[in-house]
Design a protein around this motif. Structure first.
Motif, PDB file in Angstrom:
ATOM      1  N   LEU A 525      20.614  28.268  12.979  1.00 48.53           N
ATOM      2  CA  LEU A 525      20.603  27.504  11.482  1.00 48.53           C
ATOM      3  C   LEU A 525      20.188  28.788  10.806  1.00 48.53           C
ATOM      4  CD1 LEU A 525      18.883  24.035  11.827  1.00 48.53           C
ATOM      5  CD2 LEU A 525      21.314  24.406  11.958  1.00 48.53           C
ATOM      6  N   MET A 526      19.604  29.619  11.238  1.00 50.21           N
ATOM      7  CA  MET A 526      18.606  30.856   9.787  1.00 50.21           C
ATOM      8  C   MET A 526      20.131  31.720   9.675  1.00 50.21           C
ATOM      9  SD  MET A 526      14.735  31.618   9.140  1.00 50.21           S
ATOM     10  CE  MET A 526      14.256  30.309   8.982  1.00 50.21           C
ATOM     11  N   TYR A 527      20.251  32.050  11.377  1.00 47.62           N
ATOM     12  CA  TYR A 527      20.683  32.699  12.035  1.00 47.62           C
ATOM     13  C   TYR A 527      21.838  32.510  12.632  1.00 47.62           C
ATOM     14  CZ  TYR A 527      16.866  35.297  10.114  1.00 47.62           C
ATOM     15  OH  TYR A 527      15.246  36.059   9.351  1.00 47.62           O
ATOM     16  N   PRO A 528      22.939  32.186  11.762  1.00 53.84           N
ATOM     17  CA  PRO A 528      24.078  31.397  12.783  1.00 53.84           C
ATOM     18  C   PRO A 528      24.515  32.725  13.580  1.00 53.84           C
ATOM     19  CG  PRO A 528      24.923  31.838  10.620  1.00 53.84           C
ATOM     20  CD  PRO A 528      23.265  32.885  10.534  1.00 53.84           C
ATOM     21  N   LYS A 529      24.501  34.261  13.806  1.00 54.16           N
ATOM     22  CA  LYS A 529      24.491  34.869  14.685  1.00 54.16           C
ATOM     23  C   LYS A 529      23.803  35.185  15.850  1.00 54.16           C
ATOM     24  CE  LYS A 529      28.921  37.464  12.165  1.00 54.16           C
ATOM     25  NZ  LYS A 529      29.167  38.397  11.699  1.00 54.16           N
ATOM     26  N   ALA A 530      22.385  35.182  14.790  1.00 52.65           N
ATOM     27  CA  ALA A 530      21.629  35.173  16.259  1.00 52.65           C
ATOM     28  C   ALA A 530      22.057  34.599  18.523  1.00 52.65           C
ATOM     29  CB  ALA A 530      19.892  34.140  16.039  1.00 52.65           C
ATOM     30  N   LYS A 531      21.236  36.161  19.303  1.00 49.70           N
ATOM     31  CA  LYS A 531      22.427  35.830  20.578  1.00 49.70           C
ATOM     32  C   LYS A 531      20.752  34.781  21.397  1.00 49.70           C
ATOM     33  CE  LYS A 531      25.109  39.668  19.689  1.00 49.70           C
ATOM     34  NZ  LYS A 531      26.461  40.101  20.453  1.00 49.70           N
ATOM     35  N   PHE A 532      20.925  34.287  21.831  1.00 51.98           N
ATOM     36  CA  PHE A 532      19.820  34.478  23.387  1.00 51.98           C
ATOM     37  C   PHE A 532      20.485  34.594  24.411  1.00 51.98           C
ATOM     38  CE2 PHE A 532      17.613  32.146  20.416  1.00 51.98           C
ATOM     39  CZ  PHE A 532      16.910  31.961  20.662  1.00 51.98           C
ATOM     40  N   GLU A 533      19.367  35.127  25.698  1.00 58.73           N
ATOM     41  CA  GLU A 533      20.021  35.442  26.612  1.00 58.73           C
ATOM     42  C   GLU A 533      18.662  35.542  27.721  1.00 58.73           C
ATOM     43  OE1 GLU A 533      22.559  39.138  29.440  1.00 58.73           O
ATOM     44  OE2 GLU A 533      22.131  39.124  27.246  1.00 58.73           O
ATOM     45  N   LEU A 534      19.308  34.510  28.696  1.00 59.76           N
ATOM     46  CA  LEU A 534      17.690  34.705  29.780  1.00 59.76           C
ATOM     47  C   LEU A 534      17.899  36.483  30.966  1.00 59.76           C
ATOM     48  CD1 LEU A 534      15.046  33.663  30.562  1.00 59.76           C
ATOM     49  CD2 LEU A 534      16.887  32.074  32.381  1.00 59.76           C
ATOM     50  N   LYS A 535      17.172  37.271  31.391  1.00 59.48           N
ATOM     51  CA  LYS A 535      17.213  38.668  31.895  1.00 59.48           C
ATOM     52  C   LYS A 535      16.353  38.211  32.529  1.00 59.48           C
ATOM     53  CE  LYS A 535      19.368  40.994  28.542  1.00 59.48           C
ATOM     54  NZ  LYS A 535      19.563  42.379  27.719  1.00 59.48           N
ATOM     55  N   ILE A 536      16.943  39.192  33.894  1.00 59.42           N
ATOM     56  CA  ILE A 536      15.489  38.834  35.651  1.00 59.42           C
ATOM     57  C   ILE A 536      15.634  40.501  35.410  1.00 59.42           C
ATOM     58  CG2 ILE A 536      15.229  39.083  37.505  1.00 59.42           C
ATOM     59  CD1 ILE A 536      15.284  36.001  36.011  1.00 59.42           C
ATOM     60  N   ARG A 537      14.312  40.884  35.253  1.00 57.25           N
ATOM     61  CA  ARG A 537      13.398  42.335  35.249  1.00 57.25           C
ATOM     62  C   ARG A 537      12.638  42.546  36.898  1.00 57.25           C
ATOM     63  NH1 ARG A 537      13.393  44.326  29.239  1.00 57.25           N
ATOM     64  NH2 ARG A 537      15.583  43.444  28.588  1.00 57.25           N
ATOM     65  N   GLU A 538      13.101  42.911  38.139  1.00 60.32           N
ATOM     66  CA  GLU A 538      11.960  42.811  39.388  1.00 60.32           C
ATOM     67  C   GLU A 538      11.601  41.705  39.456  1.00 60.32           C
ATOM     68  OE1 GLU A 538       9.726  45.848  38.301  1.00 60.32           O
ATOM     69  OE2 GLU A 538      11.624  47.909  38.991  1.00 60.32           O
ATOM     70  N   GLU A 539       9.874  41.506  39.065  1.00 64.58           N
ATOM     71  CA  GLU A 539       9.706  39.475  38.856  1.00 64.58           C
ATOM     72  C   GLU A 539       9.227  39.246  38.049  1.00 64.58           C
ATOM     73  OE1 GLU A 539       6.267  42.818  38.161  1.00 64.58           O
ATOM     74  OE2 GLU A 539       8.509  43.112  39.143  1.00 64.58           O
ATOM     75  N   TYR A 540      10.035  40.210  36.883  1.00 66.76           N
ATOM     76  CA  TYR A 540       9.990  39.116  35.007  1.00 66.76           C
ATOM     77  C   TYR A 540      10.989  38.957  34.866  1.00 66.76           C
ATOM     78  CZ  TYR A 540       6.066  42.801  34.520  1.00 66.76           C
ATOM     79  OH  TYR A 540       4.959  43.575  34.696  1.00 66.76           O
ATOM     80  N   THR A 541      10.958  37.128  34.586  1.00 66.17           N
ATOM     81  CA  THR A 541      11.064  36.948  33.138  1.00 66.17           C
ATOM     82  C   THR A 541      11.712  36.878  32.130  1.00 66.17           C
ATOM     83  OG1 THR A 541      11.439  34.795  35.225  1.00 66.17           O
ATOM     84  CG2 THR A 541      12.527  34.717  33.055  1.00 66.17           C
TER      85      THR A 541
END
Length: 550
Positions: A525-541
C-alpha cells in the motif's frame, strides 16, 4: 509568425503526401510490370525445364537400364565368345531404333581393349580410350553406371554411360553408351527458351546456343547460375535443376522489359508526377490560407488552458474548429469530474484496505504476546512486570492512529522491545541486528517486520532451542533498499518454499503463513512495487524484502 509557420507546414505536408502518393503509384506500376514480366518468364522457364527434364531423364534412364541388363548376361557372353557379334548388333539396332535420343555402343574387355564398336571411328581414337581407362576405377566408388562428359578434337560433346560387365568387384569388361550432344539439340530445337546441360564441373553436354559458354574447355559461365542477372545491358532470368546425379539443366530467358519500353514508361510517369505536383502546390496554398486563422485561435486558447486547467475554450469561427472546441470543452468537464471521483475513490479504498489489514494484524500480535506473559507470571513476577511494561509500549505504538506511517528507525525501537520479550521467554534465544543507517529514515508501516519475526519464532523453536534471528537492512542501489529476516531454525523444504513464494506472488491464501501475506499487502500500500521472496541458504530460512525509496 505562427500563422505563416502553420501555412508553410501545411503546404509542405500536402506536398509530402502528394509525393508519397506519386511514389506509391510508381512503385505499384513498377511492381505490376516486374511481376508480369517475372511470372511470364518463370512460366516459360518452367515449361522448358519440364520438357527437357522429361526428355533427358526418360532416355538416359532407358539407356542405363538396357546397359545394366545386357552387361549382366549378353555382353558377358560376348566377351566369353558364346554370343556372336551379329547378336550384339541386332540387339543394339533394335533398341536404338526405338529411342528418340540415338547413341553408340562400345564393349571393352578388362584390359580396356575395344572388342565391339557400333562406330569404327572410336577404334582409332587413342585419347578417347585413354579417357575411358581413367573412368573405370570410379564405377564401384560412385554408382552402378558412371556418367561422364567427353569433348573430342572436333569440339563435339558426348555423354558417356559406362558400367561393368559381370561381377562389379572383379569385372570381365566394360560397356559404354556414347550419346552425342547434337542428338539432344536436334530433338529440342522447338523450345522457346534457351538451355544448357552440363555436369557438376560445368562441362557442357548440350546447349541451344553458345551464349554463356566460354574458354578453350567450353565451360558454363557462373553468371548464368544466378536466378536473375544482367548481361551486356540485358536482364536475364534463369532456373537450375538436376537431371541426373551428374548432370544439371540450366534454362534462361532474356527479360521482355527492354530499355526502350522502360524509357517510355518513365516519361509517362514523370509527366504525370509534374501535373500532380502542380495541382498539389495550388491546392495546398488555398487550404493553408483558409485554415490558418482558425488554427491560430485554437492555439491561443490551448495555451491559456495549459496555465489554467479550469479554463474553457471560446472559439467562434463558424467552421469545424468551433465544433472541435465545443467537443474539447465537454471532454474537459468529463475528465475533471472523473479525476475527482477517482481521487476520492482511491483514498477511500486505501483507507479501507489499511484498516482491514490492521484489524487482522493487532489481535494476532496481542495473542502471541499475552501467551508469553502468561508463561512468565508462573516463574517470575518481576520478569512478568517487565514484559507487561514492554507490551504496553508496543500496544500503544501499534494502536495509535495518529501516525500510521513511521520511519524504520522508530519502528525498529518497538521491534527490539518484542525481541527482548522473546529473549526473556526463551533462555537460549538470541538476535542480531545489522542495520544500515541509510535505511533508518525510510517510511514504513508499523511493525511490518513483526509477522516475519513471529513466524521465525513459531517454526524455528520446533527444530532447535538455541534459535537465532538476524535482521538486516541495507541500501542496494539509489533509492532502492533491502530488508532480510533470517533464522537458523532449519531451512524449509524446497517444495514448501516454492509453494509459499507462489502464494506470495499471486496474493493467494497461505494457511498458517498468513502473516507473510499480511505484511506484503501492508507494505505494498506504501510501496506498490515492493517484492517479497522466501529463500533457503543452507540451514537458514530467509525472508527477503526489496522496496523503492520514498
Amino acid at each position: 509568425m505562427k500563422r505563416q509557420l502553420f501555412q508553410e507546414n501545411l503546404r509542405k505536408e500536402i506536398l509530402i503526401y502528394s509525393a508519397i502518393f506519386i511514389a506509391v503509384i510508381i512503385l505499384i506500376l513498377s511492381f505490376i510490370l516486374s511481376a508480369f514480366n517475372g511470372i511470364s518468364i518463370n512460366m516459360q522457364l518452367d515449361n522448358t525445364e519440364q520438357v527437357v527434364q522429361d526428355f533427358i531423364s526418360k532416355n538416359i534412364k532407358q539407356y542405363e537400364e538396357q546397359l545394366t541388363q545386357n552387361s549382366k548376361r549378353l555382353y558377358l557372353d560376348y566377351l566369353n565368345e558364346t554370343v556372336s557379334e551379329s547378336n550384339i548388333y541386332s540387339n543394339y539396332y533394335t533398341f536404338n531404333s526405338q529411342q528418340d535420343l540415338k547413341s553408340e555402343l562400345l564393349i571393352l574387355d578388362e584390359s580396356m581393349n575395344l572388342k565391339f564398336s557400333s562406330n569404327s571411328r572410336w577404334n582409332k581414337d587413342g585419347i578417347f580410350l585413354n579417357f575411358l581407362s581413367i573412368i573405370t576405377p570410379k564405377i564401384d566408388e560412385e554408382t552402378e553406371v558412371v556418367q561422364r562428359l567427353y569433348v573430342d578434337k572436333d569440339r563435339e560433346h558426348y555423354l558417356l554411360l559406362m558400367t561393368t560387365i559381370g561381377n562389379p568387384l572383379s569385372p570381365e569388361g566394360y560397356s559404354v553408351q556414347v550419346i552425342n550432344g547434337k542428338e539432344v539439340i536436334s530433338n529440342l530445337n522447338q523450345l522457346q527458351n534457351q538451355y544448357i546441360i552440363s555436369d557438376k564441373f560445368d562441362n557442357v553436354f548440350a546447349s541451344s546456343s553458345n551464349l554463356f559458354i566460354s574458354g578453350n574447355l567450353e565451360k558454363v559461365e557462373g553468371t548464368v547460375f544466378k536466378n536473375r542477372f544482367n548481361y551486356h545491358d540485358d536482364l536475364y532470368y534463369s532456373e537450375r535443376s538436376s537431371l541426373t546425379p551428374n548432370l544439371s539443366l540450366t534454362v534462361y530467358q532474356r527479360s521482355i522489359m527492354y530499355p526502350s519500353f522502360l524509357k517510355i514508361s518513365g516519361s509517362i510517369v514523370a509527366l504525370l508526377s509534374f501535373l500532380l505536383i502542380a495541382f498539389a502546390l495550388s491546392f495546398s496554398k488555398r487550404i493553408s490560407l483558409r485554415n490558418a486563422k482558425s488554427v491560430e485561435l485554437l492555439t491561443k486558447e490551448m495555451e491559456v488552458l495549459k496555465g489554467n486547467p479550469n479554463h474553457r475554450l471560446s472559439i467562434q469561427t463558424n467552421d469545424e474548429f468551433e465544433l472541435v472546441s465545443k467537443r474539447i470543452n465537454i471532454m474537459l468537464e468529463e475528465l475533471s469530474n472523473a479525476h475527482q471521483n477517482n481521487i476520492s475513490l482511491l483514498q477511500e479504498n486505501l483507507l479501507a484496505e489499511r484498516k482491514k489489514l490492521e484489524a487482522q494484524f493487532n489481535p494476532h500480535f496481542l495473542y502471541n504476546t499475552l501467551e508469553v506473559i502468561r508463561a512468565s507470571i508462573i516463574f517470575d513476577r518481576e520478569i512478568a512486570n517487565q514484559l507487561i511494561l514492554r507490551l504496553t509500549k508496543i500496544l500503544r505504538y501499534s494502536i495509535n492512529e495518529e501516525n500510521t506511517e513511521v520511519t524504520f528507525e522508530t519502528d525498529l525501537t518497538y521491534l527490539i522491545e518484542y525481541l527482548e520479550i522473546s529473549k526473556i521467554r526463551f533462555q537460549d534465544f538470541s538476535y542480531i541486528l545489522d542495520i544500515n543507517e541509510e535505511t533508518l529514515k525510510l517510511p514504513v508501516p508499523k511493525l511490518f517486520l513483526l509477522p516475519l519475526i513471529e513466524n521465525s519464532l513459531k517454526y524455528g523453536f520446533q527444530n532447535r532451542p538455541d534459535l537465532q534471528i538476524t535482521i538486516i537492512s541495507k541500501k542496494i542501489e539509489d533509492n532502492y533498499y533491502q530488508f532480510q529476516v533470517m533464522d537458523n531454525g532449519s531451512a524449509l523444504e524446497e517444495r514448501k518454499s516454492q509453494e509459499i513464494n507462489d502464494s506470495l506472488q499471486n496474493n493467494l491464501p497461505m494457511g498458517n503463513h498468513h502473516g507473510l501475506l499480511n505484511s506484503k499487502k501492508r507494505l505494498q500500500l506504501m510501496y506498490p512495487k515492493a517484492k517479497f521472496e522466501l529463500k533457503i541458504r543452507e540451514e537458514y530460512t530467509v525472508v527477503e524484502i526489496e522496496i523503492g525509496g520514498a
